[in-house]
Write an enzyme that holds these catalytic residues in place. Structure first.
Site, short mmCIF file in Angstrom:
data_model
loop_
_atom_site.label_atom_id
_atom_site.label_comp_id
_atom_site.label_asym_id
_atom_site.label_seq_id
_atom_site.Cartn_x
_atom_site.Cartn_y
_atom_site.Cartn_z
N THR A 1 -5.11 2.68 -0.18
CA THR A 1 -4.83 2.19 -1.53
C THR A 1 -5.17 0.71 -1.64
O THR A 1 -5.76 0.26 -2.63
CB THR A 1 -3.36 2.43 -1.90
OG1 THR A 1 -3.03 3.79 -1.67
CG2 THR A 1 -3.10 2.10 -3.36
N ASP A 2 -4.82 -0.06 -0.62
CA ASP A 2 -5.23 -1.47 -0.57
C ASP A 2 -6.74 -1.60 -0.59
O ASP A 2 -7.31 -2.41 -1.33
CB ASP A 2 -4.69 -2.13 0.70
CG ASP A 2 -3.31 -2.73 0.51
OD1 ASP A 2 -2.92 -2.99 -0.64
OD2 ASP A 2 -2.62 -2.95 1.52
N LEU A 3 -7.41 -0.84 0.26
CA LEU A 3 -8.85 -0.98 0.41
C LEU A 3 -9.60 -0.57 -0.84
O LEU A 3 -10.55 -1.25 -1.26
CB LEU A 3 -9.33 -0.16 1.61
CG LEU A 3 -8.78 -0.61 2.97
CD1 LEU A 3 -9.19 0.36 4.06
CD2 LEU A 3 -9.24 -2.02 3.30
N GLY B 1 -9.24 -3.24 -3.37
CA GLY B 1 -10.18 -4.32 -3.08
C GLY B 1 -11.58 -4.01 -3.55
O GLY B 1 -12.29 -4.88 -4.09
N ASP C 1 0.80 -1.21 0.00
CA ASP C 1 0.00 0.00 0.00
C ASP C 1 0.84 1.27 0.00
O ASP C 1 0.68 2.14 -0.86
CB ASP C 1 -0.92 -0.02 1.23
CG ASP C 1 -1.67 1.29 1.42
OD1 ASP C 1 -2.78 1.42 0.91
OD2 ASP C 1 -1.11 2.19 2.10
#
Length: 449
Positions: free
Chosen positions: A218-220, A223, A190
Site C-alpha cells: 500500500t505504501d509502495l 508512492g 501501510d
C-alpha cells in the site's frame, strides 16, 4: 552554453501559452535556478549531476520519511530529478534507526529507498528554518511531504502559504486517509490502510486469519501514484505556468487497487474472500506443492489448460466435462485442484521446471529472496547494482525497474548521510553567504554544515 540552450528551450516551450502571473514568475525563477542546478558539483568523494536523465533540471524538495514518500522521490531521482531530502537535525528520517540489519552505521531499510538524494538537516520548528524552506521553494519545482495533515500548515509550510511564495510549485501531500474527512488526522501506516481498505481481509489462506502482504504494497503503490501525479502536474504546469496541490492517501490508493474485487462487489454484489494463492475467477491459477517446494501454474484459456494437461500427463482431464470451460473449472475447483496437486507432488520443483520449460502457459518457482536474486532473468536484467557510499563503502542496491531508449534511469549516488549536503544546498543553490550559514548553524537551525 548548456544553460543558455536550456533556457532558450524552456522559453520556447512557454511560447503560445497564456502568460499568467505564474508563468512570468516561472520564467524568472528558472532563469535563476538552472544556472546552479545544471552544474556538476563535487561534494566529498561523490560527483552530483542533474543533466543526465529525463527529469534533469527538475528540483524536488523531499519532506517525506518512512516509505511511501521516499519511494516516490527515489523514482523521481532515478529519472534525473535533483532530490533535496529535508531531515530533522537530531535523528533524520526515522528509518535511519530501523534495524537490524545495519550496514555500518546505516540501516538497510533506509538504504533501500533513499539513493539519488541530497540530505539537508533543518529545524522546521525554528522561524529561520521555515525561512530557509521558503527560499528553497522559490527555486524548486516540486515539494512532496507526508506529515499528518495540518502539521506543516501550523509551521508555515502548508500549500496555502507556499503557493503565495512559489505559485509555480507542485505541492504533493501523502497522508494515511486524506486531508479531510473523519480520519484525516489519524496517523497513517501501510498495514492500517490495508486493513481499512480491505486488502488484509482478502489476503491469506482460505478460512485462515487475515494476513498482510510481505512488503508494504500500500505504501509502495501510493508512492507510485504520487510519482505519476507529480509528473502529470508538471506537464499541466507547462500549459498554465502554475503549480497545484496533489493529494494522495494510502486509503484511496488501497481502495483503487482492489480493482476486480471492487468491481465484483459494486456491480455483482459479491463479497470478496481469501483464496490463498488461488484466483477467484480463474482455475487453475495458484501454487502447487512439489516434493521439495512449490511452484505456481496458471491456465487462463482452454488452449492453455489443454497444454497443461498434456504436458504433465493428465490428458484424461480433457475428456471430463466438468473441466471443459473455465466457468466449469471454477465450479468444480476442488476436484480439479486435487488431481493437479497429486501429480505435482510426485516430482521436485527442479524436475517440473525442466518439464515445463517452453510451455505456452504461465508457470514459475516460488523463490526465497536469495533464490530470486540468483534467478537467471534477474541476473540478466542486472537488478543488483553496487555503488560507493560516502561513509560505509560499497553497498548493493536494487536497480530501477524501467529503462528508456534514449534517456538514463540509473543509480547516480548512494543514500546520503544525515545533513551531508546542507552546506552545498545553502551556499551553492540558495547563494547564502558563509557568514549566514555559520550563524544558522550556531542557532541550531541547521546540521551538517
Amino acid at each position: 552554453m548548456r544553460v543558455q540552450m536550456h533556457m532558450q528551450a524552456w522559453q520556447h516551450l512557454l511560447q503560445g501559452f497564456i502568460m499568467t502571473p505564474c508563468t512570468r514568475l516561472l520564467v524568472k525563477m528558472n532563469s535563476r535556478r538552472h544556472c546552479h542546478s545544471f552544474q556538476s558539483t563535487n561534494v566529498g568523494d561523490n560527483k552530483y549531476t542533474t543533466h543526465d536523465g529525463p527529469l534533469s533540471g527538475i528540483r524536488v524538495i523531499d519532506l517525506t520519511r518512512i516509505l511511501a514518500g521516499p519511494f516516490a522521490t527515489m523514482v523521481l531521482g532515478d529519472f534525473g530529478a535533483e532530490i533535496i531530502k529535508v531531515e530533522r537535525p537530531d535523528k533524520g528520517d526515522e528509518t535511519r534507526s530501523w534495524g537490524p540489519p545495519f550496514l555500518g552505521t546505516e540501516s538497510c531499510y533506509f538504504l533501500s529507498v533513499n539513493r539519488n538524494k541530497k540530505s539537508i538537516a533543518v529545524n522546521l520548528k525554528h522561524p529561520e528554518g521555515v525561512s530557509v524552506m521558503h527560499d528553497l521553494a522559490k527555486c524548486s519545482d516540486v515539494l512532496i511531504e507526508n506529515y499528518i495533515p495540518g502539521v506543516l500548515d501550523r509551521l508555515g509550510l502548508g500549500y496555502d502559504k507556499l503557493k503565495v511564495v512559489a505559485p509555480h510549485l507542485v505541492y504533493c501531500t501523502i497522508s494515511g486517509y486524506g486531508s479531510s474527512g473523519p480520519y484525516h488526522n489519524r496517523p497513517g501506516y501501510d498495514v492500517m490502510a490495508a486493513s481499512v481498505g480491505g486488502l488484509l481481509g482478502v489476503t491469506g489462506p482460505e478460512g485462515g486469519e487475515p494476513c498482510k502482504v510481505g512488503v508494504a504494497m500500500t505504501d509502495l503503490t501510493t508512492g507510485l501514484y504520487a510519482h505519476g501525479a507529480i509528473m502529470a502536474a508538471l506537464l499541466d504546469r507547462q500549459k498554465t505556468g502554475c503549480g497545484q496541490k496533489v493529494d494522495c492517501s494510502l486509503l484511496a490508493t488501497q481502495i483503487s487497487c482492489m480493482v476486480n474485487l471492487a468491481s465484483n462487489f459494486l456491480n455483482g454484489g459479491k463479497e470478496a474472500k481469501k483464496w490463498g494463492t488461488a484466483h477467484e475467477s480463474i482455475v487453475p491459477y495458484q501454487a502447487f506443492p512439489t516434493n521439495d517446494g512449490c511452484l505456481t501454474v496458471g491456465a487462463l484459456s482452454n488452449k492453455q489448460f489443454s497444454a497443461l494437461c498434456q504436458t504433465i500427463g493428465l490428458e484424461n482431464l480433457l475428456q471430463d466435462e466438468r473441466f471443459s470451460t473455465n466457468a466449469l473449472r471454477v465450479t468444480n475447483r476442488v476436484a480439479l485442484i486435487s488431481a493437479l496437486s497429486q501429480t505435482f507432488q510426485q516430482k521436485s520443483t527442479k524436475e517440473w521446471l525442466a518439464i515445463l520449460d517452453g510451455c505456452s502457459f504461465p508457470y514459475a518457482p516460488i523463490n526465497s529472496i536469495s533464490q530470486a536474486f540468483s534467478d537467471p532473468q534477474v541476473i540478466h536484467d542486472q537488478m543488483i547494482q553496487i555503488i560507493e557510499h560516502p561513509s560505509i563503502g560499497e553497498i548493493k542496491q536494487v536497480a530501477p525497474a524501467v529503462s528508456f531508449s534514449s534517456s538514463l534511469n540509473k543509480i547516480r549516488t548512494a543514500p546520503p548521510v544525515l545533513g551531508q549536503h546542507t552546506r552545498y544546498v545553502l551556499l551553492d543553490i540558495l547563494q547564502y553567504s558563509v557568514e549566514k550559514v555559520e550563524e544558522l548553524k550556531k542557532q541550531g537551525v541547521i546540521y551538517g554544515a
